[in-house]
Scaffold this motif. Structure first.
Motif, mmCIF file in Angstrom:
data_model
loop_
_atom_site.group_PDB
_atom_site.id
_atom_site.type_symbol
_atom_site.label_atom_id
_atom_site.label_comp_id
_atom_site.label_asym_id
_atom_site.label_seq_id
_atom_site.Cartn_x
_atom_site.Cartn_y
_atom_site.Cartn_z
ATOM 1 N N LYS A 27 9.925 -7.611 0.050
ATOM 2 C CA LYS A 27 9.031 -6.441 -0.014
ATOM 3 C C LYS A 27 7.578 -6.880 0.205
ATOM 4 O O LYS A 27 6.867 -6.309 1.039
ATOM 5 C CB LYS A 27 9.186 -5.756 -1.367
ATOM 6 C CG LYS A 27 8.171 -4.670 -1.635
ATOM 7 C CD LYS A 27 8.388 -4.062 -3.020
ATOM 8 C CE LYS A 27 7.494 -2.876 -3.282
ATOM 9 N NZ LYS A 27 6.161 -3.233 -3.744
ATOM 10 N N GLU A 28 7.152 -7.893 -0.534
ATOM 11 C CA GLU A 28 5.744 -8.305 -0.452
ATOM 12 C C GLU A 28 5.391 -8.812 0.941
ATOM 13 O O GLU A 28 4.338 -8.470 1.474
ATOM 14 C CB GLU A 28 5.441 -9.375 -1.504
ATOM 15 C CG GLU A 28 5.541 -8.891 -2.948
ATOM 16 C CD GLU A 28 4.583 -7.754 -3.283
ATOM 17 O OE1 GLU A 28 3.540 -7.617 -2.612
ATOM 18 O OE2 GLU A 28 4.897 -6.967 -4.205
ATOM 19 N N LEU A 29 6.287 -9.626 1.542
ATOM 20 C CA LEU A 29 5.971 -10.170 2.862
ATOM 21 C C LEU A 29 5.970 -9.077 3.927
ATOM 22 O O LEU A 29 5.095 -9.042 4.803
ATOM 23 C CB LEU A 29 6.942 -11.289 3.236
ATOM 24 C CG LEU A 29 6.880 -12.560 2.374
ATOM 25 C CD1 LEU A 29 7.869 -13.608 2.890
ATOM 26 C CD2 LEU A 29 5.475 -13.158 2.343
ATOM 27 N N GLU A 31 5.340 -5.917 3.464
ATOM 28 C CA GLU A 31 4.154 -5.071 3.263
ATOM 29 C C GLU A 31 2.895 -5.761 3.788
ATOM 30 O O GLU A 31 2.019 -5.109 4.357
ATOM 31 C CB GLU A 31 3.999 -4.727 1.774
ATOM 32 C CG GLU A 31 5.050 -3.724 1.326
ATOM 33 C CD GLU A 31 4.798 -3.133 -0.058
ATOM 34 O OE1 GLU A 31 5.458 -2.140 -0.381
ATOM 35 O OE2 GLU A 31 3.949 -3.662 -0.798
ATOM 36 N N ASN A 32 2.819 -7.075 3.605
ATOM 37 C CA ASN A 32 1.659 -7.787 4.150
ATOM 38 C C ASN A 32 1.609 -7.675 5.668
ATOM 39 O O ASN A 32 0.538 -7.497 6.252
ATOM 40 C CB ASN A 32 1.707 -9.273 3.745
ATOM 41 C CG ASN A 32 1.200 -9.482 2.324
ATOM 42 O OD1 ASN A 32 0.594 -8.586 1.732
ATOM 43 N ND2 ASN A 32 1.431 -10.670 1.781
ATOM 44 N N SER A 33 2.781 -7.787 6.303
ATOM 45 C CA SER A 33 2.822 -7.688 7.767
ATOM 46 C C SER A 33 2.389 -6.291 8.219
ATOM 47 O O SER A 33 1.689 -6.126 9.215
ATOM 48 C CB SER A 33 4.223 -7.968 8.290
ATOM 49 O OG SER A 33 4.589 -9.282 7.986
ATOM 50 N N SER A 77 -7.968 -9.398 1.023
ATOM 51 C CA SER A 77 -8.980 -8.919 1.963
ATOM 52 C C SER A 77 -9.011 -7.400 1.919
ATOM 53 O O SER A 77 -9.706 -6.761 2.682
ATOM 54 C CB SER A 77 -8.606 -9.384 3.375
ATOM 55 O OG SER A 77 -7.293 -8.945 3.659
ATOM 56 N N LYS A 78 -8.238 -6.818 0.979
ATOM 57 C CA LYS A 78 -8.007 -5.369 1.069
ATOM 58 C C LYS A 78 -8.940 -4.544 0.199
ATOM 59 O O LYS A 78 -9.169 -3.372 0.484
ATOM 60 C CB LYS A 78 -6.533 -5.070 0.783
ATOM 61 C CG LYS A 78 -5.655 -5.766 1.844
ATOM 62 C CD LYS A 78 -4.194 -5.789 1.563
ATOM 63 C CE LYS A 78 -3.503 -6.750 2.528
ATOM 64 N NZ LYS A 78 -2.096 -6.957 2.251
ATOM 65 N N ILE A 79 -9.429 -5.120 -0.881
ATOM 66 C CA ILE A 79 -10.472 -4.429 -1.661
ATOM 67 C C ILE A 79 -11.540 -5.463 -2.025
ATOM 68 O O ILE A 79 -11.265 -6.655 -2.117
ATOM 69 C CB ILE A 79 -9.936 -3.770 -2.964
ATOM 70 C CG1 ILE A 79 -9.261 -4.805 -3.887
ATOM 71 C CG2 ILE A 79 -8.986 -2.632 -2.692
ATOM 72 C CD1 ILE A 79 -8.956 -4.271 -5.272
ATOM 73 N N LYS A 91 -0.918 -1.328 1.687
ATOM 74 C CA LYS A 91 0.203 -1.479 0.741
ATOM 75 C C LYS A 91 -0.215 -2.421 -0.396
ATOM 76 O O LYS A 91 0.107 -2.214 -1.541
ATOM 77 C CB LYS A 91 1.421 -2.083 1.454
ATOM 78 C CG LYS A 91 1.916 -1.249 2.620
ATOM 79 C CD LYS A 91 2.715 -0.073 2.130
ATOM 80 C CE LYS A 91 2.990 0.923 3.234
ATOM 81 N NZ LYS A 91 1.806 1.633 3.736
ATOM 82 N N GLY A 92 -0.895 -3.510 -0.039
ATOM 83 C CA GLY A 92 -1.313 -4.468 -1.070
ATOM 84 C C GLY A 92 -2.766 -4.224 -1.452
ATOM 85 O O GLY A 92 -3.492 -3.525 -0.751
ATOM 86 N N PHE A 93 -3.149 -4.756 -2.594
ATOM 87 C CA PHE A 93 -4.569 -4.713 -3.003
ATOM 88 C C PHE A 93 -4.792 -5.600 -4.235
ATOM 89 O O PHE A 93 -5.911 -5.881 -4.606
ATOM 90 C CB PHE A 93 -5.026 -3.279 -3.313
ATOM 91 C CG PHE A 93 -4.224 -2.602 -4.399
ATOM 92 C CD1 PHE A 93 -4.580 -2.743 -5.741
ATOM 93 C CD2 PHE A 93 -3.119 -1.824 -4.078
ATOM 94 C CE1 PHE A 93 -3.829 -2.127 -6.732
ATOM 95 C CE2 PHE A 93 -2.369 -1.211 -5.075
ATOM 96 C CZ PHE A 93 -2.722 -1.354 -6.404
ATOM 97 N N GLU A 96 -2.105 -10.806 -5.491
ATOM 98 C CA GLU A 96 -1.307 -11.685 -6.359
ATOM 99 C C GLU A 96 0.050 -12.049 -5.769
ATOM 100 O O GLU A 96 0.717 -12.946 -6.276
ATOM 101 C CB GLU A 96 -1.117 -11.047 -7.737
ATOM 102 C CG GLU A 96 -0.402 -9.715 -7.687
ATOM 103 C CD GLU A 96 -0.376 -8.976 -9.024
ATOM 104 O OE1 GLU A 96 -1.001 -9.466 -9.982
ATOM 105 O OE2 GLU A 96 0.254 -7.919 -9.080
ATOM 106 N N ALA A 97 0.480 -11.354 -4.686
ATOM 107 C CA ALA A 97 1.843 -11.580 -4.195
ATOM 108 C C ALA A 97 2.031 -13.011 -3.693
ATOM 109 O O ALA A 97 2.929 -13.721 -4.150
ATOM 110 C CB ALA A 97 2.180 -10.577 -3.109
ATOM 111 N N LEU A 98 1.179 -13.431 -2.752
ATOM 112 C CA LEU A 98 1.390 -14.763 -2.168
ATOM 113 C C LEU A 98 1.183 -15.868 -3.190
ATOM 114 O O LEU A 98 1.920 -16.852 -3.201
ATOM 115 C CB LEU A 98 0.459 -14.965 -0.960
ATOM 116 C CG LEU A 98 0.813 -14.132 0.282
ATOM 117 C CD1 LEU A 98 -0.161 -14.431 1.422
ATOM 118 C CD2 LEU A 98 2.246 -14.401 0.734
#
Ligand SMILES: Nc1ncnc2c1ncn2[C@@H]1O[C@H](COP(=O)(O)OP(=O)(O)OP(=O)(O)O)[C@@H](O)[C@H]1O
Ligand SMILES: [Mg+2]
Length: 583
Positions: A27-29, A31-33, A77-79, A91-93, A96-98
């Motif tokens: 899911k995390e990867l 969403e990052n893409s 880089s999102k917020i 999707k991310g913000f 912490e995922a990576l």
């Protein structure tokens, strides 16, 4: 004494919140893409992601600096400030995922940004940088995650079988595929291509995932208001299912779980779907990010709406509108053509007596146990049993005649302790439950092969549940073969009719889904579900034989009548208490 945890332990604990299993990494990867504006994404898995998860995209890619930074805690880089939280479109913000993934696995990243000559390749193990070098690469990023939880054995042991972990991954992949039909998505598992989805509209994507059959079931929904725009599809109510299959809400492209909005869908279809059935839907809500809060849970599948009630009603009326528009809500239509074609009667046609074929060699008294067609015996076994049951009707010598039915719900009688009040439905349920349990414990003699196997449509995820639990189904007397988009039932418990079989199988699947982590004996669920279904209902008037039979069956279940005392289906007004009160 208070001690500060070493950083690596603190990291692993924090990582556990975001990454619970291989599907969380997927899911995390993915969403990052998507956030990196990729139009092609490929997901490659080995051993359901336990051994390897690779996500490659043609997105923006990262510079050398960023590729090192992205694995650090709170790197995003999102917020950049707190106000950005109110306008999240990505999707991310949380940044912490990576860093979480890197702390509990071995990760490599190859990435190149547009207009850069070379890319960068990084290797990280348990948050430690192992290597970092320039490399040749296409524009975009490719993450490879190996040996997930290799340094957290407790987590690794907690993982389920490959099939179940794969089911979780499929779930994530399908959610993302549905909400991103503008992206080409590929899934390869253990070297086999599972999905290759081209860029297409939503309907075409749904057909690609669920097969052509879904096309006729879909009903478009559409509503624009100042607060929310609703679009997507619901499945026509007559196609609602006995398992909670395809129920998808997406808010600003993000899959969310919302029992509250699900209730709104149910309400909109009230009276149109059968009891215990679940509607299917793929509903997209677009809403100004300032009117929602997605920062409730690390996995971001829960959401808070500022105007929840209003969205509930808009959604309900939007679906009702669509049901009405497409004539799903029944109405009296005076324009319906009533010219039925009745075949003309031909007075000259000859009438023939019906022909009946008889097998002259058949001897009904012949005893031949070795006949191949032995299952015919089992077809009739059910009726034989019923008749035997009837014989027992004379066998009530222990039952007195002091009983009556009260309010068509209770049986009132007496025993040597006092006056006994029995709830007829609950008592019968108890009897049936025990009978079924007995039969299941001797299932090899209580199984019936089916002349025509029963075919049930089933989703990919549910098929995995069935295949994972095929043994449990066998123990219940079901012989099941798996087909591509369905399952085929070849034998069933003798005491189950075909209609109940279908319903029971679906509810067992539903139960297995909910009890993935606990070992709840499935036969208990099966027997109680069946007992509930077939028990005498409250409100039914019983004749004296039926009442006697019920009391006799209860007595047979326990020689010691005092068991009535502790049971939920009966209570005793004790003789001594009566005496104490009124002499
Ligand atoms: N596939 C990718 N392509 C380009 N940049 C990426 C990719 N994956 C991650 N990044 C960069 O790495 C950063 C960190 O990613 P990470 O997933 O850890 O955090 P996030 O997406 O910002 O927030 P969240 O933790 O909520 O997912 C991202 O903000 C993004 O800048
Ligand atoms: Mg992310």
């Amino acid at each position: 004494m208070i001690e500060i945890l070493p950083e690596y332990i603190a990291n692993q604990i924090a990582a556990g919140e975001v990454i619970q299993r291989p599907s969380s990494v997927v899911k995390e990867l993915l969403e990052n893409s998507i956030d990196a504006k990729a139009t092609h994404i490929t997901l490659i898995l080995k051993e359901s992601g336990k051994k390897l998860i690779q996500v490659s995209d043609n997105g923006e890619g990262m510079s050398k600096d960023d590729s090192l930074k992205c694995f650090k805690k709170h790197a995003t880089s999102k917020i950049s400030n707190i106000d950005d939280l109110l306008k999240i479109k990505s999707k991310g913000f949380r940044g912490e995922a990576l860093s979480s993934i890197a702390s509990i696995s071995m990760v490599s990243l190859k990435t190149k940004k547009k207009n850069y000559d070379t890319g960068n390749e990084i290797l990280i193990e348990g948050s430690k940088l192992i290597s970092n070098k320039e490399c040749s690469s296409n524009i975009g990023s490719s993450f490879v995650v190996k040996n997930l939880f290799y340094n957290v054995p407790a987590r690794r042991n907690f993982l389920k079988s490959d099939k179940i972990e794969y089911k979780h991954i499929l779930e994530e992949f399908i959610r993302i595929s549905i909400s991103n039909s503008n992206i080409k998505l590929k899934l390869v598992h253990n070297g086999k291509e599972i999905y290759n989805l081209s860029i297409q509209n939503l309907k075409a994507r749904l057909i690609k995932i669920y097969g052509n059959k879904i096309s006729d079931k879909l009903l478009p929904i559409n509503e624009s208001t100042n607060l929310v725009n609703i679009s997507g599809f619901i499945c026509k109510p007559q196609y609602s299912k006995k398992t909670r299959g395809e129920q998808y809400f997406f808010v600003n492209g993000r899959f969310i779980k919302s029992p509250y909005l699900n209730h709104s869908v149910l309400k909109s279809m009230e009276g149109l779907i059968l009891k215990d059935h679940f509607p299917s839907y793929f509903i997209f809500l677009e809403i100004d990010p300032k009117n929602i809060d997605i920062n409730i849970h690390p996995t971001k599948t829960e959401i808070k709406f500022n105007d929840e009630k209003l969205i509930y009603s808009i959604l309900k009326s939007c679906i009702k509108h669509s049901l009405g528009q497409f004539n799903i809500i029944p109405s009296i239509d005076f324009n319906v053509n009533t010219n039925f074609k009745i075949p003309n009667f031909d007075p000259n046609r000859k009438a023939y007596p019906p022909k009946i074929k008889v097998d002259p060699t058949f001897n009904p008294f012949e005893k031949n146990e070795n006949k191949k067609n032995i299952f015919w015996k089992s077809v009739f076994k059910e009726n034989i049993e019923e008749i035997e049951d009837l014989k027992n009707y004379d066998n009530f010598e222990n039952i007195n005649d002091n009983f009556f039915q009260y309010l068509n719900k209770y049986i009132v009688t007496n025993n040597n302790e006092g006056i006994l009040v029995i709830n007829q439905r609950k008592a019968h349920e108890y009897i049936l439950y025990n009978n079924y349990k007995n039969k299941i414990s001797n299932i090899s003699n209580n199984t019936q092969s089916l002349l025509h196997s029963i075919e049930l449509d089933i989703s990919d995820q549910d098929r995995i549940i069935v295949s994972e639990n095929i043994q449990k189904f066998n123990q219940l007397g079901f012989e099941i073969s798996l087909r591509k988009k369905s399952i085929s039932i070849k034998s069933k418990p003798l005491f189950l009719n075909n209609e109940d079989t279908e319903e029971l199988i679906y509810s067992i699947i539903e139960n297995l889904k909910l009890n993935l982590t606990t070992e709840n004996p499935i036969e208990d669920f099966f027997c109680s579900k069946l007992a509930k279904k077939n028990s005498i209902k409250n409100g039914k008037k019983l004749n004296s034989i039926e009442i006697k039979k019920l009391i006799s069956d209860l007595n047979k279940k326990s020689k010691d009548l005092s068991f009535y005392n502790c049971n939920i289906f009966s209570f005793i007004l004790k003789f001594e208490d009566i005496k104490k009160n009124i002499g």
